[in-house]
Design a protein around this motif. Structure first.
Motif, short mmCIF file in Angstrom:
data_model
loop_
_atom_site.label_atom_id
_atom_site.label_comp_id
_atom_site.label_asym_id
_atom_site.label_seq_id
_atom_site.Cartn_x
_atom_site.Cartn_y
_atom_site.Cartn_z
N LEU A 239 38.46 32.40 43.14
CA LEU A 239 38.11 32.80 41.24
C LEU A 239 38.89 32.62 41.51
O LEU A 239 40.33 32.21 41.52
N ASN A 240 38.77 31.74 39.90
CA ASN A 240 39.92 31.40 39.05
C ASN A 240 39.83 31.75 37.37
O ASN A 240 38.10 31.86 36.59
N ALA A 241 40.57 32.11 36.00
CA ALA A 241 40.19 33.33 35.55
C ALA A 241 41.00 32.36 34.24
O ALA A 241 42.12 31.50 34.59
N THR A 242 40.48 31.25 33.82
CA THR A 242 41.09 31.33 32.11
C THR A 242 40.13 32.05 30.63
O THR A 242 39.39 31.45 30.20
N PRO A 243 41.56 32.00 30.41
CA PRO A 243 41.75 33.26 28.98
C PRO A 243 41.05 32.08 28.14
O PRO A 243 41.67 31.10 27.81
N ALA A 244 40.16 33.19 26.75
CA ALA A 244 39.89 31.93 25.70
C ALA A 244 40.89 31.80 24.93
O ALA A 244 41.69 33.05 25.22
N ASP A 245 40.88 31.52 24.05
CA ASP A 245 42.10 31.43 22.51
C ASP A 245 42.31 32.73 22.01
O ASP A 245 40.89 33.55 21.64
N GLY A 246 43.35 33.48 22.14
CA GLY A 246 43.20 34.45 21.56
C GLY A 246 43.03 36.12 22.48
O GLY A 246 43.23 36.80 21.92
N TYR A 247 42.86 35.83 23.86
CA TYR A 247 42.54 36.83 25.25
C TYR A 247 43.95 36.18 25.73
O TYR A 247 43.77 34.91 26.59
N VAL A 248 44.08 37.10 26.88
CA VAL A 248 44.79 37.64 27.87
C VAL A 248 43.65 38.03 28.95
O VAL A 248 43.19 39.32 28.59
N PHE A 249 43.90 37.36 30.04
CA PHE A 249 43.60 37.84 31.61
C PHE A 249 44.31 39.24 32.50
O PHE A 249 45.15 40.03 31.77
N ALA A 250 42.79 39.99 32.14
CA ALA A 250 43.46 42.02 32.11
C ALA A 250 43.21 42.54 33.58
O ALA A 250 43.95 42.67 34.74
N GLY A 251 42.91 41.15 33.87
CA GLY A 251 42.70 41.72 36.08
C GLY A 251 41.02 41.35 36.26
O GLY A 251 40.26 41.21 35.63
N TRP A 252 41.16 41.00 38.04
CA TRP A 252 39.92 40.77 38.49
C TRP A 252 39.45 42.41 39.01
O TRP A 252 40.26 43.13 39.45
N TYR A 253 38.12 43.03 38.92
CA TYR A 253 37.60 44.15 39.04
C TYR A 253 36.10 44.23 39.48
O TYR A 253 35.89 43.62 40.04
N ASP A 254 36.29 45.91 40.55
CA ASP A 254 35.15 45.93 41.69
C ASP A 254 33.86 46.53 40.28
O ASP A 254 33.81 47.00 38.52
N ASN A 255 32.77 46.78 40.81
CA ASN A 255 31.11 47.56 40.34
C ASN A 255 32.26 48.69 39.74
O ASN A 255 31.94 49.28 39.20
N SER A 256 32.60 49.34 40.16
CA SER A 256 33.24 50.91 40.60
C SER A 256 34.57 50.57 38.80
O SER A 256 35.79 51.91 38.96
N ASP A 257 34.88 49.11 38.58
CA ASP A 257 36.27 49.30 37.84
C ASP A 257 37.60 49.40 38.12
O ASP A 257 38.50 49.68 38.01
N ASN A 258 37.45 49.45 39.47
CA ASN A 258 38.43 48.81 40.60
C ASN A 258 39.18 47.96 40.37
O ASN A 258 38.88 47.02 40.14
N CYS A 259 40.76 47.91 39.88
CA CYS A 259 41.26 46.83 39.51
C CYS A 259 41.49 46.27 41.02
O CYS A 259 42.42 46.33 42.07
N LEU A 260 41.57 44.59 41.57
CA LEU A 260 41.50 44.05 42.79
C LEU A 260 42.84 43.75 42.78
O LEU A 260 43.27 43.31 43.03
N SER A 261 42.83 42.36 41.58
CA SER A 261 43.93 41.64 41.14
C SER A 261 44.46 41.69 40.06
O SER A 261 42.97 41.92 38.86
N GLY A 262 45.55 41.30 39.93
CA GLY A 262 46.02 40.92 38.34
C GLY A 262 46.08 39.59 38.42
O GLY A 262 46.45 38.98 37.22
N GLU A 263 46.08 38.90 39.19
CA GLU A 263 46.37 36.76 39.59
C GLU A 263 45.24 36.21 38.95
O GLU A 263 44.20 36.98 39.11
N LYS A 264 45.56 35.38 38.11
CA LYS A 264 44.38 34.53 37.87
C LYS A 264 43.65 34.02 39.32
O LYS A 264 42.20 34.27 38.65
#
Length: 135
Positions: free
Chosen positions: A10-35
Motif C-alpha cells: 500500500l502507498n499513501a499520498t496525501p492531498a494538498d493541505g493534508y498529512v498522512f497519519a497512518g495505516w489503521y485496522d477496523n478496530s482503529d489500531n495503528c498498523l504503521s506510520g509509514e506511507k
C-alpha cells in the motif's frame, strides 16, 4: 481448504493541505506510520484504512517587485522570536508562477523578507541594518 497468503503493498499520498497519519485496522489500531506499507493476507477480509489529517503547517508567500527579479535573484525569509531565536529559510518558486514560498516554522510569528545576494552580483549582499535588501 488450503491457506492462502499474499503480500499486499500500500502507498499513501496525501492531498494538498493534508498529512498522512497512518495505516489503521477496523478496530482503529495503528498498523504503521509509514506511507509505504506491506502486509501479509491470511485468508481474512481484513480492512486497512489510510488516515489523513489536516496539516497544521502554514505557508508564507512573497511576490517580489520586478526590480528584485534580476541577476538570478534569490529570496529568503528571516523568522525571529525573542524567546527561541531566529532562523533563515530559502524561499522557492517551484511552480514558476512568480510567487516564492516557504513554510512558517513552528513558534515564529515575525518575519522579514530578504533579497540576500545573487551569484552574479555579490555587491547586493544582505545588510539587515538597512532597508536596501529587505522589506
Amino acid at each position: 481448504m488450503a491457506a492462502y497468503t499474499a503480500t499486499v503493498n500500500l502507498n499513501a499520498t496525501p492531498a494538498d493541505g493534508y498529512v498522512f497519519a497512518g495505516w489503521y485496522d477496523n478496530s482503529d489500531n495503528c498498523l504503521s506510520g509509514e506511507k509505504n506499507y506491506s502486509y501479509q493476507t491470511e485468508n481474512s477480509g481484513k480492512t486497512i484504512i489510510a488516515k489523513f489529517v489536516k496539516s497544521s503547517k502554514k505557508t508564507i508567500y512573497l511576490k517580489p517587485s520586478l526590480t528584485w527579479l534580476t541577476d538570478n535573484a534569490r529570496f529568503t525569509a528571516y523568522f525571529y522570536n525573542e524567546s527561541i531565536g531566529h532562523i533563515w529559510i530559502n524561499m522557492t518558486d517551484g511552480d514558476k508562477d512568480g510567487i516564492y514560498e516557504c513554510e512558517i516554522p513552528e513558534g515564529y510569528k515575525q518575519v522579514i523578507f530578504t533579497f540576500p545576494h545573487t551569484n552574479s552580483s555579490p555587491s547586493k549582499a544582505l545588510n539587515i541594518s538597512t532597508l536596501e535588501s529587505n522589506w
